[in-house]
Write an enzyme that holds these catalytic residues in place. Structure first.
Site, PDB file in Angstrom:
ATOM      1  N   SER A 171       0.125  -5.777   2.836  1.00 45.91           N
ATOM      2  CA  SER A 171      -1.032  -4.918   2.506  1.00 45.91           C
ATOM      3  C   SER A 171      -2.158  -5.727   1.889  1.00 45.91           C
ATOM      4  O   SER A 171      -3.321  -5.557   2.231  1.00 45.91           O
ATOM      5  CB  SER A 171      -0.617  -3.823   1.525  1.00 45.91           C
TER       6      SER A 171
ATOM      7  N   ARG B 226       0.987  -0.444  18.174  1.00 44.70           N
ATOM      8  CA  ARG B 226       0.127   0.182  17.157  1.00 44.70           C
ATOM      9  C   ARG B 226      -1.349  -0.072  17.447  1.00 44.70           C
ATOM     10  O   ARG B 226      -1.755  -1.192  17.753  1.00 44.70           O
ATOM     11  CB  ARG B 226       0.479  -0.384  15.785  1.00 44.70           C
TER      12      ARG B 226
ATOM     13  N   GLU C 284     -12.563  -2.079  16.728  1.00 45.41           N
ATOM     14  CA  GLU C 284     -11.451  -3.004  16.967  1.00 45.41           C
ATOM     15  C   GLU C 284     -10.840  -2.631  18.310  1.00 45.41           C
ATOM     16  O   GLU C 284     -11.154  -1.575  18.880  1.00 45.41           O
ATOM     17  CB  GLU C 284     -10.420  -2.935  15.833  1.00 45.41           C
TER      18      GLU C 284
ATOM     19  N   ARG D 228      -3.869  -4.948  21.970  1.00 50.57           N
ATOM     20  CA  ARG D 228      -3.356  -6.230  21.464  1.00 50.57           C
ATOM     21  C   ARG D 228      -2.289  -6.866  22.333  1.00 50.57           C
ATOM     22  O   ARG D 228      -2.279  -8.072  22.541  1.00 50.57           O
ATOM     23  CB  ARG D 228      -2.732  -6.002  20.100  1.00 50.57           C
TER      24      ARG D 228
ATOM     25  N   GLU E 244       5.427   0.243   6.755  1.00 53.90           N
ATOM     26  CA  GLU E 244       5.882  -0.481   7.946  1.00 53.90           C
ATOM     27  C   GLU E 244       7.404  -0.401   8.123  1.00 53.90           C
ATOM     28  O   GLU E 244       7.918  -0.524   9.240  1.00 53.90           O
ATOM     29  CB  GLU E 244       5.417  -1.945   7.864  1.00 53.90           C
TER      30      GLU E 244
ATOM     31  N   SER F 181      -2.243   1.070  10.503  1.00 57.27           N
ATOM     32  CA  SER F 181      -1.077   0.880   9.639  1.00 57.27           C
ATOM     33  C   SER F 181      -1.380   1.194   8.181  1.00 57.27           C
ATOM     34  O   SER F 181      -0.633   1.930   7.527  1.00 57.27           O
ATOM     35  CB  SER F 181      -0.565  -0.552   9.771  1.00 57.27           C
TER      36      SER F 181
ATOM     37  N   ASP G 114      13.995  -6.228   4.867  1.00 60.99           N
ATOM     38  CA  ASP G 114      15.078  -5.791   3.979  1.00 60.99           C
ATOM     39  C   ASP G 114      15.372  -4.292   4.094  1.00 60.99           C
ATOM     40  O   ASP G 114      16.535  -3.879   4.108  1.00 60.99           O
ATOM     41  CB  ASP G 114      14.740  -6.112   2.508  1.00 60.99           C
TER      42      ASP G 114
ATOM     43  N   HIS H 243       3.151  -9.925  14.274  1.00 59.73           N
ATOM     44  CA  HIS H 243       2.224  -9.368  13.291  1.00 59.73           C
ATOM     45  C   HIS H 243       2.731  -8.053  12.693  1.00 59.73           C
ATOM     46  O   HIS H 243       2.635  -7.843  11.495  1.00 59.73           O
ATOM     47  CB  HIS H 243       0.881  -9.146  13.995  1.00 59.73           C
TER      48      HIS H 243
ATOM     49  N   HIS I  31      -0.011 -10.407  17.362  1.00 60.42           N
ATOM     50  CA  HIS I  31      -1.475 -10.423  17.226  1.00 60.42           C
ATOM     51  C   HIS I  31      -2.000 -11.605  18.039  1.00 60.42           C
ATOM     52  O   HIS I  31      -1.458 -12.713  17.941  1.00 60.42           O
ATOM     53  CB  HIS I  31      -1.858 -10.564  15.755  1.00 60.42           C
TER      54      HIS I  31
ATOM     55  N   ALA J 153       0.832  -1.207   0.000  1.00 59.66           N
ATOM     56  CA  ALA J 153       0.000   0.000   0.000  1.00 59.66           C
ATOM     57  C   ALA J 153       0.865   1.255   0.000  1.00 59.66           C
ATOM     58  O   ALA J 153       0.580   2.232  -0.716  1.00 59.66           O
ATOM     59  CB  ALA J 153      -0.919  -0.008   1.213  1.00 59.66           C
TER      60      ALA J 153
HETATM   61  P1  FAD Z   1       3.923  -4.474   2.390  1.00 62.82           P
HETATM   62  O1  FAD Z   1       2.512  -4.395   2.018  1.00 62.82           O
HETATM   63  O2  FAD Z   1       4.357  -5.635   3.191  1.00 62.82           O
HETATM   64  O3  FAD Z   1       4.756  -4.410   1.051  1.00 62.82           O
HETATM   65  C1  FAD Z   1       6.150  -4.550   1.052  1.00 62.82           C
HETATM   66  C2  FAD Z   1       6.604  -4.666  -0.390  1.00 62.82           C
HETATM   67  O4  FAD Z   1       8.017  -4.587  -0.449  1.00 62.82           O
HETATM   68  C3  FAD Z   1       6.229  -5.985  -1.042  1.00 62.82           C
HETATM   69  O5  FAD Z   1       5.810  -5.682  -2.353  1.00 62.82           O
HETATM   70  C4  FAD Z   1       7.538  -6.752  -1.070  1.00 62.82           C
HETATM   71  O6  FAD Z   1       7.613  -7.720  -2.092  1.00 62.82           O
HETATM   72  C5  FAD Z   1       8.510  -5.617  -1.293  1.00 62.82           C
HETATM   73  N1  FAD Z   1       9.896  -5.856  -0.878  1.00 62.82           N
HETATM   74  C6  FAD Z   1      10.352  -6.243   0.330  1.00 62.82           C
HETATM   75  N2  FAD Z   1      11.696  -6.296   0.331  1.00 62.82           N
HETATM   76  C7  FAD Z   1      12.098  -5.944  -0.904  1.00 62.82           C
HETATM   77  C8  FAD Z   1      13.360  -5.824  -1.545  1.00 62.82           C
HETATM   78  N3  FAD Z   1      14.513  -6.084  -0.898  1.00 62.82           N
HETATM   79  N4  FAD Z   1      13.411  -5.448  -2.839  1.00 62.82           N
HETATM   80  C9  FAD Z   1      12.275  -5.202  -3.533  1.00 62.82           C
HETATM   81  N5  FAD Z   1      11.050  -5.299  -2.988  1.00 62.82           N
HETATM   82  C10 FAD Z   1      10.962  -5.657  -1.686  1.00 62.82           C
HETATM   83  N6  FAD Z   1      -3.008  -3.084   9.033  1.00 62.82           N
HETATM   84  C11 FAD Z   1      -4.122  -2.333   9.039  1.00 62.82           C
HETATM   85  O7  FAD Z   1      -4.047  -1.116   9.174  1.00 62.82           O
HETATM   86  N7  FAD Z   1      -5.340  -2.929   8.928  1.00 62.82           N
HETATM   87  C12 FAD Z   1      -5.493  -4.269   8.769  1.00 62.82           C
HETATM   88  O8  FAD Z   1      -6.598  -4.756   8.640  1.00 62.82           O
HETATM   89  C13 FAD Z   1      -4.332  -5.072   8.753  1.00 62.82           C
HETATM   90  N8  FAD Z   1      -4.421  -6.415   8.627  1.00 62.82           N
HETATM   91  C14 FAD Z   1      -3.292  -7.145   8.497  1.00 62.82           C
HETATM   92  C15 FAD Z   1      -3.378  -8.505   8.243  1.00 62.82           C
HETATM   93  C16 FAD Z   1      -2.238  -9.264   8.062  1.00 62.82           C
HETATM   94  C17 FAD Z   1      -2.344 -10.719   7.799  1.00 62.82           C
HETATM   95  C18 FAD Z   1      -0.966  -8.644   8.126  1.00 62.82           C
HETATM   96  C19 FAD Z   1       0.277  -9.437   7.923  1.00 62.82           C
HETATM   97  C20 FAD Z   1      -0.866  -7.287   8.400  1.00 62.82           C
HETATM   98  C21 FAD Z   1      -2.027  -6.535   8.586  1.00 62.82           C
HETATM   99  N9  FAD Z   1      -1.949  -5.165   8.831  1.00 62.82           N
HETATM  100  C22 FAD Z   1      -3.088  -4.425   8.872  1.00 62.82           C
HETATM  101  C23 FAD Z   1      -0.676  -4.465   8.801  1.00 62.82           C
HETATM  102  C24 FAD Z   1      -0.524  -3.824   7.417  1.00 62.82           C
HETATM  103  O9  FAD Z   1      -1.121  -4.654   6.453  1.00 62.82           O
HETATM  104  C25 FAD Z   1       0.913  -3.609   7.034  1.00 62.82           C
HETATM  105  O10 FAD Z   1       1.625  -3.002   8.070  1.00 62.82           O
HETATM  106  C26 FAD Z   1       0.991  -2.703   5.812  1.00 62.82           C
HETATM  107  O11 FAD Z   1       0.164  -3.209   4.807  1.00 62.82           O
HETATM  108  C27 FAD Z   1       2.401  -2.598   5.331  1.00 62.82           C
HETATM  109  O12 FAD Z   1       2.394  -2.012   4.061  1.00 62.82           O
HETATM  110  P2  FAD Z   1       3.751  -1.719   3.347  1.00 62.82           P
HETATM  111  O13 FAD Z   1       3.400  -1.133   2.033  1.00 62.82           O
HETATM  112  O14 FAD Z   1       4.633  -0.978   4.254  1.00 62.82           O
HETATM  113  O15 FAD Z   1       4.420  -3.171   3.162  1.00 62.82           O
HETATM  114  C1  SIN Z   2      -6.836  -7.469  12.061  1.00 63.46           C
HETATM  115  O1  SIN Z   2      -7.675  -7.515  11.160  1.00 63.46           O
HETATM  116  O2  SIN Z   2      -6.973  -7.966  13.174  1.00 63.46           O
HETATM  117  C2  SIN Z   2      -5.569  -6.778  11.771  1.00 63.46           C
HETATM  118  C3  SIN Z   2      -5.787  -5.354  11.869  1.00 63.46           C
HETATM  119  C4  SIN Z   2      -4.484  -4.671  12.010  1.00 63.46           C
HETATM  120  O3  SIN Z   2      -3.432  -5.301  12.065  1.00 63.46           O
HETATM  121  O4  SIN Z   2      -4.514  -3.443  12.115  1.00 63.46           O
END
Ligand code: FAD
Ligand code: SIN
Length: 556
Positions: free
Chosen positions: A52, A384, A122, A284, A373, A389, A217, A349, A238, A24
């Protein structure tokens, strides 16, 4: 529609801005960058791979009539247990409603109730302010953002490209590019700004809800290049990940408890109120520790035991409407959640710590930015608040629309060198470390920590770091000649280099988490020390790490 997927042979060597990661944060940042810039988005796997896309519960924003950014601020600060940066949280919550507006305009279909956006409760939210798209909110957001990114002519997208290292100017120490591994080549790419959006590091723990790409990374690369990293001891566990032999630790969303599910033990007793007056909907870290303590007291083998999440008090139609993905995943593992409670246990988590940034996402290295993140913006503190997030990803990534980058001198990339090296003989040793490390981290830096166990783990992880550093493949990765592209003859090289790079990164973040956890001699939020169970006022500070120096810095 711009669907240019470069191969290594036609990839330009210079972009204005490179974004690393297509979650995201990375996707939204890419969309927000001014169109005058030529942007490259690299991602180490397929585009839609990351936490994401797996996000379930939703995205928080104070949009209800009985809600306000002030209440959202209060809840976030409270969950953060004293070490959120207030200005960062204010920025987050005040911009939340407009972030939702932007997502709606892009076409994200959040659930509605009687024509209004539906919101749920939540843990630790004082109002139902979590917007959702059934239990696949992340997918709904990521799908739209990906489509929009692919449609923009100024953006090029390179999946299956692993960022190996940051490229710093040796004189100015400014970040001037990255090296990537793509199609069996190492390629050096210049850019005026590099944005790390690589997500979290859950794979460092034996039990995690995170996808396989979450190997920390961005934090490892930034730290190795000298960036300041912060609050790395704070990991959110979590409370309710699926706990079934051989099954992944699939998340059972907190929204399920928000809609009325109960946590029960093997006797069917609702135990969460023994530990906190808010019961299942306490913060949490509290609920995860409650499960941990309850199992320690009641289970013969607490490390492998679980409790249960009972949905049978919720209307069947509501469950079907709200949680189709959870129903399906449980079915795949032989659980009919309409008839039986789901076996659950805590799992790593979310990583509150990350690369320290300001409100413009700038790190301590000029030209290097971090979002999502990977970053430590100061909004999450020690713990958090649920659904903050995805919100942080959107609100902070949007800041990049203000990014102004200066032009730097272009040095042409050197010729392509052919490399015949193959590291097959070293792979088994790396695989073994990679396999053992998460269990050590879970045992030492999991839900409950203590000095002696942390110190043992630091010795073990330090030993593995030296062992790995002495392998030829690691020396190769850590000493790549800048600006020298390399083509590997061995088809196995790509997989070997990826494994070694991710293991180097995991060992570095493991070391950083352990040392930070040993450094902070108190308990707070996602960092709980059985030998220092109280929260201490003197520790109401950030933990900052630069190189091998651990220090504290004030909360703003
Ligand atoms: P990510 O979405 O993890 O994307 C990271 C990207 O970086 C990926 O595309 C990966 O392939 C790429 N990448 C990594 N290392 C490298 C590299 N060395 N070179 C090139 N590319 C690389 N948060 C909420 O707010 N609400 C929710 O409902 C929620 N539910 C969740 C459910 C689950 C199962 C999980 C695991 C997390 C949840 N979270 C939630 C937390 C939230 O989803 C994440 O913190 C957030 O989406 C992180 O987004 P991001 O873009 O930082 O990383
Ligand atoms: C969940 O749906 O419980 C995850 C929500 C979050 O990590 O913010």
């Amino acid at each position: 529609m711009n669907t240019t997927n470069y191969s290594s042979s036609n990839l330009p060597s210079q972009f204005d801005i490179i974004i690393v990661g297509s979650g995201a944060a990375g996707l939204y940042a890419t969309l927000c960058l001014p169109e005058k810039y030529r942007v490259l988005l690299v991602s180490k796997d397929k585009l839609r791979t990351g936490s994401s896309k797996w996000a379930q519960g939703g995205i928080a924003a104070a949009i209800g009539d009985d809600d306000s950014p002030q209440l959202h601020l209060k809840d976030t600060l409270h969950a953060g247990a004293g070490i959120c940066d207030r200005a960062a949280v204010e920025f987050l919550v005040e911009n939340a409603p407009s972030a939702i507006d932007s997502l709606l305009k892009l076409g994200v279909a959040f659930d509605r109730k009687q024509n209004k956006l539906a919101t749920t409760l939540e843990a630790a939210h004082s109002r139902p302010r979590v917007l959702h798209a059934q239990d696949t909110t992340g997918r709904a957001i990521v799908d739209i953002l990906t489509a929009k990114v692919l449609a923009k002519p100024n953006i090029q997208v390179l999946p299956q490209a692993l960022a190996l290292s940051l490229w710093l100017n040796p004189q100015t120490h400014r970040c001037q590019g990255i090296s990537i591994l793509h199609e069996n080549q190492i390629i050096w790419l210049r850019a005026n700004a590099i944005v790390l959006a690589t997500g979290g590091g859950g794979q460092i723990f034996a039990k995690t809800t995170n996808p396989s790409v979450s190997t920390g990374d961005g934090v490892a690369l930034a730290w190795r290049s000298g960036a300041v990293v912060r609050d790395l001891e704070f990991v959110q566990f979590h409370p309710t990940a699926l706990s079934q032999p051989d099954a992944p630790h699939f998340l059972i969303s907190e929204a399920v408890r928000g809609e009325g599910a109960h946590l029960v033990d093997i006797e069917g007793r609702r135990f969460a109120f023994d530990y906190h007056p808010q019961g299942e909907l306490a913060p949490r870290d509290v609920v995860s520790r409650a499960i941990f303590s309850h199992l320690e007291k009641t289970a013969p083998n607490p490390a492998n035991a679980n409790v249960y999440l009972d949905l049978r008090g919720i209307e069947t139609a509501k469950i079907r409407y709200r949680f189709p993905n959870i129903i399906q995943k449980c079915q795949e593992w032989g659980i009919n959640l309409f008839q039986q409670p789901i076996p659950v246990a805590p799992a790593a988590h979310y990583w509150m710590g990350g690369v320290a940034v300001d409100l413009m996402n700038a790190t301590s290295i000029e030209g290097l930015y971090a979002i999502g993140e990977t970053a430590s913006t100061g909004v999450h503190g020690a713990n958090r608040l649920a659904s903050n997030s995805l919100l942080e990803c959107i609100v902070f990534a949007a800041q990049l629309h203000k990014l102004e980058v200066e032009t730097i001198n272009i040095t042409e990339v050197e010729s392509l060198a052919i490399e015949t090296e193959d590291w097959s003989g070293e792979i088994e040793e790396i695989e073994l470390i990679r396999k053992k490390l998460p269990a050590v981290m879970w045992h030492s830096a999991g839900i409950c920590r203590t000095q002696s166990i942390l110190e043992e783990a630091i010795v073990q992880v330090s030993h593995w770091r030296s062992q790995l550093a002495n392998l030829e493949i690691s020396k190769y990765i850590l000493n790549l000649p800048p600006n020298q592209n390399i083509q590997f003859q061995s088809v196995a090289a790509q997989a070997q280099l990826k494994l070694a790079t991710e293991t180097l990164n995991l060992l570095d973040i493991g070391y950083l988490i352990l040392k930070s956890a040993a450094f902070r001699t108190e308990s707070r939020g996602g960092h709980y020390r059985t030998d220092y169970p109280e929260t201490s006022e003197t520790w109401q500070v950030h933990t900052v790490v630069e190189g091998d120096v651990w220090q504290t810095s004030p909360i703003y």
